[in-house]
Design a protein around this motif. Structure first.
Motif, short mmCIF file in Angstrom:
data_model
loop_
_atom_site.label_atom_id
_atom_site.label_comp_id
_atom_site.label_asym_id
_atom_site.label_seq_id
_atom_site.Cartn_x
_atom_site.Cartn_y
_atom_site.Cartn_z
N GLY A 82 47.33 36.18 39.16
CA GLY A 82 46.89 36.49 37.89
C GLY A 82 45.74 35.99 37.41
N LEU A 83 45.73 34.48 37.77
CA LEU A 83 44.57 33.87 37.21
C LEU A 83 43.21 34.29 38.06
CD1 LEU A 83 43.37 31.45 35.60
CD2 LEU A 83 44.00 29.79 37.56
N ARG A 93 42.77 36.78 39.30
CA ARG A 93 42.14 38.38 39.13
C ARG A 93 41.44 38.24 37.78
NH1 ARG A 93 47.32 42.13 40.67
NH2 ARG A 93 47.43 42.02 42.69
N TYR A 94 41.76 37.57 36.88
CA TYR A 94 41.29 37.37 35.60
C TYR A 94 39.74 36.69 35.68
CZ TYR A 94 39.75 35.31 31.09
OH TYR A 94 39.20 35.12 30.00
N LEU A 95 39.71 35.87 36.80
CA LEU A 95 38.51 35.10 36.95
C LEU A 95 37.51 36.17 37.54
CD1 LEU A 95 39.52 31.57 38.02
CD2 LEU A 95 38.52 32.10 36.00
N ARG A 96 38.08 37.02 38.43
CA ARG A 96 37.02 37.99 39.01
C ARG A 96 36.54 38.91 38.04
NH1 ARG A 96 40.66 37.78 43.59
NH2 ARG A 96 41.83 39.50 42.75
N LYS A 97 37.49 39.31 37.23
CA LYS A 97 36.81 40.38 36.05
C LYS A 97 35.84 39.53 35.12
CE LYS A 97 41.13 42.89 35.77
NZ LYS A 97 42.30 43.51 35.08
N VAL A 98 36.07 38.38 34.76
CA VAL A 98 35.09 37.68 33.80
C VAL A 98 33.80 37.41 34.50
CG1 VAL A 98 34.77 35.37 33.01
CG2 VAL A 98 36.90 36.34 32.78
N ARG A 99 33.76 37.41 35.98
CA ARG A 99 32.48 37.18 36.58
C ARG A 99 31.92 38.61 36.59
NH1 ARG A 99 34.34 33.87 42.12
NH2 ARG A 99 34.72 32.25 41.05
#
Length: 197
Positions: free
Chosen positions: A188-189, A191-197
């Motif tokens: 989950g972390l 995936r979240y970091l990929r979306k933030v980028r």
């Protein structure tokens, strides 16, 4: 002489960083398991024994650490092992049984991943992300069985046979649920970091 010391500085910094990362993650896992999960378990799931936790997070850390670092994970986690034992586990420091138990508990996963590398003639860290997750789960399952058997043989030989097997099964379930929970959090972390980028 000063040049030699300067050139070794990045290596020393890398070692310190890895010790802090792996031991810090292990201590955090101990803290969450004993201070949050166990009290909640005692409150809402009274049928489970006090010492067997439903989500044993330190197991997840030792498997992930072993996957990425191999045998070196034992060195990187050593401060976390000692501090975790001092504050939460409470095994006596003056008996050989404690250190044999630690060796079985923290040396089994690296041995299993080394055996997998040898059997497949490949480096587990060079696979795709999906294969890495599956390898961690498969290696974790094998480590959970082996560690539970070894630790029970080393520390709990006097338990009656029926209780012995049931106790091992409870610890295996807690280990695997702890590993799966940590992997789910990491997934989950990421995936979240990929979306933030």
């Amino acid at each position: 002489m000063s040049k030699s010391l300067y050139s070794s500085a990045p290596l020393n910094n890398d070692f310190i960083l890895k010790v802090a990362l792996h031991s810090g993650a292990l201590m955090l896992a101990y803290f969450v398991t004993w201070e949050l999960i166990m009290p909640g378990q005692r409150m809402f799931m009274t049928m489970l024994p006090t010492l067997a936790t439903l989500f044993y997070l330190p197991f997840g850390i030792k498997v992930i650490s072993a996957f990425f670092e191999g045998w070196r994970c034992i060195i990187y986690m050593a401060p976390g092992i000692v501090i975790g034992n001092f504050f939460w586990v409470g095994m006596p420091f003056d008996t050989a049984t404690t250190y044999i138990t630690w060796l079985a508990s923290y040396g089994t996963a690296p041995a299993i991943f080394a055996a997998l590398d040898w059997a497949t003639q490949d480096d587990r860290r060079r696979v795709t992300a999906g294969q890495a997750w599956r390898t961690m789960i498969a290696g974790g399952a094998a480590a959970s069985v082996a560690i539970s058997v070894l630790v029970h043989v080393i520390r709990h030989r006097n338990i009656p046979q029926d209780d012995f097997i049931l106790s091992m099964l409870k610890y295996m379930i807690g280990d695997m649920l702890g590993l799966l929970l940590i992997l789910a959090i990491l997934m989950g972390l990421f995936r979240y970091l990929r979306k933030v980028r």
